[in-house]
Scaffold this active site. Sequence first.
Site, PDB file in Angstrom:
ATOM      1  N   CYS A 122       0.800  -1.181  -0.075  1.00  0.00           N
ATOM      2  CA  CYS A 122       0.099   0.032   0.103  1.00  0.00           C
ATOM      3  C   CYS A 122       0.646   1.314   0.045  1.00  0.00           C
ATOM      4  CB  CYS A 122      -1.119  -0.085   1.131  1.00  0.00           C
ATOM      5  SG  CYS A 122      -2.164   1.383   1.147  1.00  0.00           S
ATOM      6  N   CYS A 123       1.854   1.276   0.950  1.00  0.00           N
ATOM      7  CA  CYS A 123       2.628   2.438   0.922  1.00  0.00           C
ATOM      8  C   CYS A 123       3.575   2.515  -0.474  1.00  0.00           C
ATOM      9  CB  CYS A 123       3.679   2.414   1.851  1.00  0.00           C
ATOM     10  SG  CYS A 123       3.280   2.597   3.728  1.00  0.00           S
ATOM     11  N   CYS A 206      -1.094   8.736   7.027  1.00  0.00           N
ATOM     12  CA  CYS A 206      -2.482   8.560   6.554  1.00  0.00           C
ATOM     13  C   CYS A 206      -3.418   8.197   7.944  1.00  0.00           C
ATOM     14  CB  CYS A 206      -2.581   7.115   5.580  1.00  0.00           C
ATOM     15  SG  CYS A 206      -1.628   7.321   4.173  1.00  0.00           S
ATOM     16  N   CYS A 209      -3.621   4.650   9.743  1.00  0.00           N
ATOM     17  CA  CYS A 209      -2.454   4.043   9.864  1.00  0.00           C
ATOM     18  C   CYS A 209      -1.819   5.238  11.088  1.00  0.00           C
ATOM     19  CB  CYS A 209      -1.574   4.110   8.917  1.00  0.00           C
ATOM     20  SG  CYS A 209      -2.002   2.826   7.606  1.00  0.00           S
ATOM     21  N   CYS A 234       8.456   2.941   5.319  1.00  0.00           N
ATOM     22  CA  CYS A 234       7.692   3.034   4.060  1.00  0.00           C
ATOM     23  C   CYS A 234       8.562   3.734   2.713  1.00  0.00           C
ATOM     24  CB  CYS A 234       6.668   3.915   4.076  1.00  0.00           C
ATOM     25  SG  CYS A 234       6.968   5.773   4.116  1.00  0.00           S
TER      26      CYS A 234
HETATM   27 FE1  SF4 Z   1      -1.449   2.576   2.736  1.00  0.00          FE
HETATM   28 FE2  SF4 Z   1      -1.178   3.260   5.435  1.00  0.00          FE
HETATM   29 FE3  SF4 Z   1       1.011   3.435   3.983  1.00  0.00          FE
HETATM   30 FE4  SF4 Z   1      -1.121   5.207   3.795  1.00  0.00          FE
HETATM   31  S1  SF4 Z   1       0.327   4.828   5.707  1.00  0.00           S
HETATM   32  S2  SF4 Z   1       0.019   4.435   2.054  1.00  0.00           S
HETATM   33  S3  SF4 Z   1      -2.851   4.063   4.016  1.00  0.00           S
HETATM   34  S4  SF4 Z   1      -0.292   1.719   4.276  1.00  0.00           S
END
Ligand code: SF4
Length: 243
Positions: A122-123, A206, A209, A234
């Site tokens: 996701c990141c 986010c 998170c 990330c």
């Molecule tokens: Fe995805 Fe969470 Fe990363 Fe944002 S912080 S990109 S929602 S995993």
Amino acid sequence: METRNAKLELAQEAEGLETKSAQDVLKWALSEFGERIALASSFGAEDVVLIDMLAKIDPKARVFTLDTGRLPQETYEVMEKVREKYGTKIEVYFPETKSVEEMEEKDGPNLFYKSLDLRKLCCQVRKIEPLNRAFSDLDAWICGLRREQAVTRTVIKKVEIDKSHGSIVKVNALADWTEKQVWAYIKENTVPYNTLHDQNYPSIGCAPCTRAIEPGEDVRAGRWWWETPEQKECGLHSKKGEN
Ligand code: SF4
């Protein structure tokens, strides 16, 4: 290679900037890189300080943000306030539609809670790919890292080579600032800030998170709180990543 060496020389020359004020570091960076430098802003406390400084030095200084599509409403609110107060054009990098569609169809909208690999996916889709697109027309970037934020940040210089991102130059103008200085600047200059900071969110990413922290917890404890500290990555600030 020639470009990389030139950048290295430039950064070494810049070491004289270690004793200069944040504004002087920014002035140097803007004069050195012009339109090839931009502030990467997630509208945290340090970022809004830098936005205020940049607007006062050169209102055309570039600012970009990664709109992951999952940001808290409070972050969009401070983005609006910044646009209104400074007239800053905020360059927005959004994830690739197709990648988000495929990811959510396969693993669901809240995949990040299911495994570390899915959280990193996701990141990658929502942050890293858009960040790399943002970097594609830059020779340098400005960010709000401070040495006292984390053990991994104690060695950062005000100007350094960012080896994690193709040896682009990275400008940490607030490297030697304390949290107290950041908030004093915000108050003195009536800088718009993310109201989540008033609700014990020292570090904001986010919405799904990020959570508030308890008194005495590490400032980054509210980020990916379900993971162990070594997993909190990330890729924005190092190969192993932080942010
Ligand atoms: Fe995805 Fe969470 Fe990363 Fe944002 S912080 S990109 S929602 S995993």
